[in-house]
Design a protein around this motif. Structure first.
Motif, short mmCIF file in Angstrom:
data_model
loop_
_atom_site.label_atom_id
_atom_site.label_comp_id
_atom_site.label_asym_id
_atom_site.label_seq_id
_atom_site.Cartn_x
_atom_site.Cartn_y
_atom_site.Cartn_z
N PHE A 190 -2.51 -7.69 10.99
CA PHE A 190 -2.39 -7.57 9.54
C PHE A 190 -3.43 -8.44 8.81
O PHE A 190 -3.80 -8.14 7.69
N LEU A 191 -3.90 -9.50 9.49
CA LEU A 191 -4.90 -10.35 8.86
C LEU A 191 -6.24 -9.63 8.70
O LEU A 191 -7.04 -9.99 7.83
N GLY A 192 -6.49 -8.63 9.53
CA GLY A 192 -7.75 -7.90 9.45
C GLY A 192 -7.66 -6.64 8.62
O GLY A 192 -8.67 -5.95 8.46
N VAL A 193 -6.48 -6.31 8.09
CA VAL A 193 -6.32 -5.07 7.33
C VAL A 193 -7.20 -5.03 6.09
O VAL A 193 -7.83 -4.00 5.80
N PRO A 194 -7.30 -6.10 5.28
CA PRO A 194 -8.19 -6.02 4.10
C PRO A 194 -9.63 -5.68 4.47
O PRO A 194 -10.25 -4.85 3.80
N ARG A 195 -10.16 -6.31 5.50
CA ARG A 195 -11.54 -6.02 5.88
C ARG A 195 -11.66 -4.60 6.43
O ARG A 195 -12.64 -3.89 6.16
N LEU A 196 -10.66 -4.17 7.22
CA LEU A 196 -10.67 -2.83 7.79
C LEU A 196 -10.70 -1.77 6.69
O LEU A 196 -11.53 -0.86 6.71
N THR A 197 -9.81 -1.88 5.74
CA THR A 197 -9.73 -0.87 4.69
C THR A 197 -10.97 -0.90 3.79
O THR A 197 -11.41 0.15 3.31
N ALA A 198 -11.55 -2.08 3.59
CA ALA A 198 -12.77 -2.17 2.77
C ALA A 198 -13.93 -1.42 3.43
O ALA A 198 -14.69 -0.71 2.76
N GLU A 199 -14.10 -1.59 4.74
CA GLU A 199 -15.18 -0.91 5.45
C GLU A 199 -14.95 0.60 5.50
O GLU A 199 -15.88 1.39 5.32
N LEU A 200 -13.71 1.00 5.78
CA LEU A 200 -13.42 2.43 5.90
C LEU A 200 -13.54 3.14 4.57
O LEU A 200 -13.91 4.33 4.50
N SER A 201 -13.21 2.46 3.47
CA SER A 201 -13.28 3.10 2.16
C SER A 201 -14.71 3.41 1.75
O SER A 201 -14.95 4.22 0.86
N ALA A 202 -15.68 2.77 2.40
CA ALA A 202 -17.10 3.01 2.07
C ALA A 202 -17.62 4.30 2.70
O ALA A 202 -18.72 4.76 2.36
N ILE A 203 -16.85 4.91 3.61
CA ILE A 203 -17.29 6.16 4.26
C ILE A 203 -17.03 7.32 3.30
O ILE A 203 -15.91 7.47 2.80
N PRO A 204 -18.02 8.14 3.03
CA PRO A 204 -17.84 9.22 2.06
C PRO A 204 -16.89 10.29 2.58
O PRO A 204 -16.73 10.46 3.79
N PRO A 205 -16.24 11.03 1.67
CA PRO A 205 -15.36 12.14 2.09
C PRO A 205 -16.14 13.20 2.86
O PRO A 205 -17.35 13.34 2.71
#
Length: 752
Positions: free
Chosen positions: A430-445
């Motif tokens: 859970f400590l890595g979730v913010p970084r994980l979601t930030a990186e994944l959100s940068a991938i275009p649809p």
């Protein structure tokens, strides 16, 4: 039944001889080192000077005789001086002796229950930081003694008071201290042959003689409370919580220091390794005896132990004898102690305290990221106190360990073909979730994503975040291909299966050795899991060619690992082997020999054939490779590797190498005629070995003989500079066999 008393006497005689030859001289060296330290630590501990001598005797005799370390020496430890000084001020000396006795009983109990190795779980950064902090506190307090004043109640007050103390003139007391420090520094710079006496003893002796000869007005050591004036320990009065804490603190600090010292001393000799549980039990017994006799707490000490090992000690008798020498000194020559100026002992403690701040430990810890633990512990001990500083260090060490255990790396990048590659490594919590979601959100649809999970743990929060992003991305028209290098945490969670409660052992870092077809999805996707097959274009187009996909995987995973190696050999190759094998696609030379780039100079052809010199039809490619490998590259071995079920050998068996419709192949297989003739002349094959595989083996041996027809190869073999090796790879069994072949003279060349 008779006993071989002669052998027993021989063993006993050898033991006595070893003690007299090695342990006796070493014990004298340690004795000379120990006496000044025992007296100095007593002064720093606010205890009677005789208490240090008692602890030295008990530590040597009791801990040495019962201990589990061959060359460790125990006695009063500078690392415990602050604790003891605080206990003396709070409870009085006799009550402190009872606390020492009870701490020894606790150590004895822990040793009986065999928990000694658990003490090694304490971070060395905390231990070294604690000792460094103690050294700073001791040096600051004893500096006031050198200057003719009195130590303050805390290190901070000592620092605040120091300028005023320096401004005052203190006369001969300062001279005695400075002379002692100068002797300690200068003694270490003398040639080894001149340093017959340990530096502490030499410094104290020179200062004592100088002070006596020049009639300096210095403070003398009071040894009025000697070994013969014993009084029983008394129970400490006060809050039992504080008393219990003191007992536990003394027991743990002395125990941990002793055990870490045992581990360190094991590196200084080649004898028997330390039995840590036995050592802890011995330390407990020694502290019980020392407390009962009015001595300081006992612990294994690295300075005396190192001196013992370097002096050539072989057994525990060196430590025992050093305790005996201290006892004889205290009983017969104790009066000489009164000549030692107290300022000289304070200077010795200042010197020891500064040495406890070991910069080498900081350098060792820097590579492991534990320097903050060291300095936080050191600062805590100096500013707050020993127990508080240790707790601060332990807390920071635990936080850093938790941070390392839960560290995660997330890297997303767009590749040249338009696909996105996401690599996630570490422990996904859970400590890595913010970084994980930030990186994944940068991938275009609608993007095609290859996601590599190189993780050793995944908790529910991380799974839900990753799974939710994947579902949303695929609903928007994109594709997500997840490949897990370690155990399949994501696949198991997606299927509802129970994941492992702890970290799983890592699997192989990659499956590069598998065929492309096996490296897609190696097992059916769990029910309900959206796991598409790797190498699919978005929109369901044709598959990416395996070769290009493999190259992309190499760039992603393998290239970063091998790049430093290949960079170093980019200008020159230096293989040690010429490896001649079949072109069969199932033979992977680097795989079956566990070799890497730069090891094998490889020649591959159908049937792993080596044309004889002058054979028809001529083949210059194999000859050129042999010539280049032996004359230019200087290989030391030529290996011919055949394999089971070889198609070339099957063609020789079926029609003598004639392959209708393949004229060039038929001409090439003429180089296998001698192998076929050798097979025919050998007669019936051994039981269990079919004719094809027997021919495959015989063919390897024949090719080794063909190699000898080349003059350059034959010359190097005869000179012992080149070795010929035959291998046979059984494909079904995945086994490599070395074929036995006797050296043969060079065969004649084939007729043209």
């Amino acid at each position: 039944m008779e006993t071989d008393t002669k052998s027993e006497k021989t063993v006993t005689s050898r033991g006595i001889s070893s003690v007299l030859r090695y342990d006796l001289p070493a014990s004298l060296v340690v004795f000379l080192v120990a006496v000044p330290l025992c007296l100095g630590i007593s002064v720093a501990s606010e205890a009677p000077p005789a208490a240090g001598l008692i602890a030295g005797v008990v530590g040597g005799v009791v801990a040495g005789f019962l201990g589990g370390s061959a060359v460790q020496v125990s006695g009063p430890a500078a690392g415990l001086a602050l604790v003891v000084a605080d206990l003396v001020i709070r409870y009085g000396w006799r009550a402190t002796c009872m606390i020492t006795l009870m701490a020894g009983a606790l150590q004895l109990l822990l040793g009986v229950f065999r928990v000694a190795r658990a003490a090694l779980a304490v971070s060395p950064a905390v231990v070294h930081g604690m000792l460094a902090g103690v050294g700073v506190v001791i040096a600051l307090s004893q500096l006031h003694v050198i200057l003719g004043g009195s130590p303050q109640s805390s290190a901070v007050e000592n620092i605040v008071e120091l300028p005023r103390q320096i401004a005052d003139l203190h006369g001969y007391a300062v001279f005695a201290g400075l002379l002692t420090i100068a002797m300690l520094v200068a003694w270490g710079r003398l040639p080894q042959r001149l340093r017959l006496v340990p530096a502490p003893l030499a410094a104290l002796a020179v200062t004592a003689v100088t002070a006596w000869g020049l009639d300096w007005d210095v403070t003398r050591i009071d040894l009025s409370v000697g070994l013969g004036e014993w009084s029983a320990p008394v129970l400490p009065q006060g809050d039992w919580h504080g008393i219990a804490t003191a007992v536990i603190l003394v027991a743990l600090l002395a125990g941990v220091e002793s055990l870490l010292c045992s581990v360190a001393v094991d590196k200084l000799h080649d004898g028997r390794r330390a039995d840590l549980d036995r050592e802890l039990t011995a330390q407990g017994a020694a502290n019980m005896v020392s407390g009962a006799l009015g001595g300081l707490p006992v612990a294994g000490v690295i300075v005396r132990s190192t001196a013992n090992a370097r002096a050539g000690a072989r057994s525990r008798w060196s430590a025992v004898l050093h305790g005996v020498w201290i006892l004889l000194f205290a009983l017969g020559l104790g009066w000489t102690v009164t000549f030692i100026p107290l300022e000289a002992l304070a200077a010795l403690l200042v010197f020891i305290g500064t040495q406890m701040v070991n910069i080498g430990h900081v350098r060792n810890l820097r590579g492991h990221g534990e320097v903050p633990v060291y300095f936080v512990t050191l600062g805590g001990v100096v500013v707050l106190g020993l127990a508080e500083g240790v707790l601060l260090g332990l807390a920071l060490a635990a936080l850093l360990a938790l941070r390392r255990l839960t560290r995660v790396t997330v890297h997303a990048e767009r590749e040249s073909d338009g696909r996105w590659h996401v690599a996630i490594g570490g422990s996904l919590t859970f400590l890595g979730v913010p970084r994980l979601t930030a990186e994944l959100s940068a991938i275009p649809p609608r993007a095609a994503v290859d996601l590599d999970l190189n993780i050793d743990f995944m908790d529910n929060a991380a799974f839900e975040a990753l799974h939710a992003w994947r579902q949303n991305h695929e609903r928007g028209g994109g594709t997500v291909d997840i490949d897990e290098v370690h155990d399949e945490w994501y696949a198991m969670a997606a299927s509802g299966a129970r994941t492992l409660p702890a970290k799983s052992p890592p699997a192989a870092p990659d499956h590069w050795w598998l065929p492309w077809s096996h490296r897609r999805r190696r097992r059916p996707a769990p029910a309900g899991a959206l796991i598409p097959v790797r190498h699919q274009h978005s929109g369901g187009g044709p598959a990416v060619p395996d070769l290009l996909a493999g190259a992309r995987e190499f760039h992603r995973r393998t290239a970063p690992l091998v790049r430093p190696v290949l960079h170093g050999m980019a200008r020159k190759q230096e293989p040690s082997h010429l490896f001649i094998t079949c072109a069969d696609s199932r033979i992977v030379p680097n795989l079956i020999t566990a070799s890497g780039p730069g090891d094998l100079f490889t020649v591959r052809n159908i049937g792993n054939l080596v044309p004889r010199r002058g054979a028809a039809p001529p083949d210059h490619s194999v000859t050129a490779a042999i010539e280049y490998a032996t004359e230019v590259l200087g290989v030391r071995t030529i290996t011919v590797c055949g394999h089971s079920g070889c198609g070339a050998m099957a063609a020789l068996l079926d029609g003598g190498g004639r392959t209708p419709g393949l004229p060039e192949l038929s001409r090439w297989l003429r180089h296998g005629d001698l192998s076929l003739a050798r097979f025919v002349s050998a007669g019936d094959e051994p039981a269990g070995d079919g004719p094809l595989d027997r021919l495959c083996r015989i063919n390897v041996l024949q090719q080794l003989e063909n190699l000898r027809t080349h003059p350059g190869v034959d010359r190097l073999v005869r000179a012992g500079r080149l070795e010929l090796v035959g291998l046979y790879f059984d494909i079904a069994a995945a086994r490599v066999h070395v074929l036995d072949h006797s050296p043969v003279p060079a065969a004649p060349t084939a007729p043209a």
